[in-house]
Write an enzyme that holds these catalytic residues in place. Structure first.
Site, mmCIF file in Angstrom:
data_model
loop_
_atom_site.group_PDB
_atom_site.id
_atom_site.type_symbol
_atom_site.label_atom_id
_atom_site.label_comp_id
_atom_site.label_asym_id
_atom_site.label_seq_id
_atom_site.Cartn_x
_atom_site.Cartn_y
_atom_site.Cartn_z
ATOM 1 N N SER A 145 -26.470 20.491 54.820
ATOM 2 C CA SER A 145 -27.192 20.875 53.218
ATOM 3 C C SER A 145 -27.975 21.733 52.507
ATOM 4 C CB SER A 145 -27.696 19.319 52.767
ATOM 5 O OG SER A 145 -27.556 19.154 51.001
ATOM 6 N N ASP A 224 -18.069 13.906 48.623
ATOM 7 C CA ASP A 224 -19.336 14.392 48.550
ATOM 8 C C ASP A 224 -20.024 13.754 46.865
ATOM 9 O OD1 ASP A 224 -22.205 15.571 48.634
ATOM 10 O OD2 ASP A 224 -21.528 15.917 51.065
ATOM 11 N N HIS A 257 -21.727 12.623 51.785
ATOM 12 C CA HIS A 257 -23.322 13.572 52.022
ATOM 13 C C HIS A 257 -24.047 12.984 53.492
ATOM 14 C CE1 HIS A 257 -25.181 16.879 51.501
ATOM 15 N NE2 HIS A 257 -25.886 16.260 51.549
#
Length: 279
Positions: A145, A224, A257
Site C-alpha cells: 500500500s 480490495d 487489502h
C-alpha cells in the site's frame, strides 16, 4: 551495537530482533525488526515497507515471512513507517502524520524537521544494517500500500541500492489519488512537479526502471476496497507498457487489502528477490 535490542525471538531456526536506535536523519528514536536466518552468513537483505497506520510490528507478526526467508537465507528488515514521539508533528487523520510518512523527505512545515523517511530508509537504515549484521550488501525492497509506493519509488529513485523490487497493492500513482494528493500537499507543497518525482507510474513511464530491473512484481487483490479510488494498478501497467518495461501485475481474485492477502503470496515475493540477489 548502535541498536538497542528490545525483544528477541527464535523463529524458523533464525533470530528475530526488535530494535531501537536514535536517528540522526529524523532526529527521533526509530524502531524496526530484523530477522536473520540460521547460519553465519553473510546474507542478502530484503527491506519491507509497511502501509498507513502500521508500525514495524504489523509485517513482523502477520506476514508469515520468516519460514521461507530462513530457507532462502535472507535477512528481512521491517522499519516503522514514520518518526514518532512528543514534539513530532502529527494529524488527527490516519492518512497523515505519525504512521503515514509516505517515504518522502518533507520540505514543508511542520513536517520537515522529522519526516525525512526517504533518506532514513535509503541511507541511514541501510548503512546501519550493513554495519551491524552479516550482510552481503546486496539488497531488495518490497512493501504494501503506502509501503508499496515507497518500495517502488525508492527502487526507481535509487537503483544503485536495490537489485529488485516488488509490491503488494501499492499506491501506484499518488499524484492521481486522494491519499497521495493529501500527503504530497502537506509534505512537499503545492508544486506538482515535485510530486511527480515520487510517483511510481510516472517514474516508470519516464524510463527510470530501464536497464535496471528485469521485472517488477506486483500483486493486487481484486476485492480490495481501495482498488479503484486509491491504488489504480492499471496506471502502473500502462506506464510499463509505454516504457517497454516488464511488469508482472497479478490480479488475485477474491483477495482484499489485509495481511491475509500478503501472507498468501509472501513466499512468491521472497523467492522473486532471492533469485535476483547476487553479491
Amino acid at each position: 551495537m548502535t541498536f538497542e535490542t528490545t525483544k528477541t525471538h527464535a523463529v524458523h531456526g533464525g533470530t528475530l530482533r526488535y530494535l531501537k536506535h536514535d536517528s540522526g536523519v529524523t532526529g527521533t528514536p526509530m524502531t524496526l525488526s530484523v530477522f536473520t536466518p540460521p547460519g553465519e552468513g553473510p546474507f542478502p537483505v530484503v527491506i519491507w515497507l509497511s502501509g498507513l497506520t502500521c508500525t514495524e510490528d504489523n509485517f513482523t507478526t502477520k506476514a508469515g515471512a520468516y519460514g521461507r526467508a530462513a530457507e532462502l537465507g535472507l535477512i528481512v528488515v521491517a522499519p516503522d513507517t514514520s518518526p514518532r514521539g512528543e514534539g513530532v508533528a502529527d494529524d488527527d487523520a490516519y492518512d497523515l502524520g505519525q504512521g503515514a510518512g509516505f517515504y518522502v523527505d518533507a520540505t514543508q512545515a511542520p513536517w520537515a524537521p522529522h519526516f525525512q523517511m526517504e533518506t532514513y530508509v535509503s541511507r541511514e537504515l541501510i548503512d546501519l544494517i550493513d554495519a551491524e549484521f552479516p550482510t552481503t550488501k546486496a539488497r531488495s525492497i518490497m512493501g504494501h500500500s503506502m509501503g508499496g509506493h515507497g518500495a517502488l519509488t525508492l527502487a526507481l529513485r535509487h537503483p544503485e541500492l536495490f537489485q529488485s523490487v516488488s509490491a503488494f497493492a501499492p499506491i501506484a500513482s499518488p499524484t492521481r489519488c486522494p491519499w497521495g494528493e493529501k500527503a504530497f500537499t502537506a509534505y512537499l507543497g503545492e508544486d506538482r512537479a515535485a510530486w511527480a518525482e515520487h510517483d511510481a507510474a510516472l517514474l516508470i513511464e519516464g524510463g527510470a526502471a530501464a536497464g535496471v530491473y528485469d521485472d517488477i512484481l506486483v500483486d493486487q487483490g481484486d476485492a480490495d476496497p481501495f482498488l479503484a479510488d486509491q491504488l489504480k494498478p492499471e496506471l502502473l501497467e500502462a506506464a510499463a507498457r509505454a516504457a517497454g518495461q516488464k511488469l508482472t501485475l497479478r490480479m488475485q481474485p477474491g483477495y482484499d487489502h489485509s495481511y491475509f492477502f500478503m501472507a498468501s503470496f509472501i513466499d512468491d515475493h521472497l523467492a522473486f528477490h532471492a533469485s535476483r540477489l547476487k553479491p
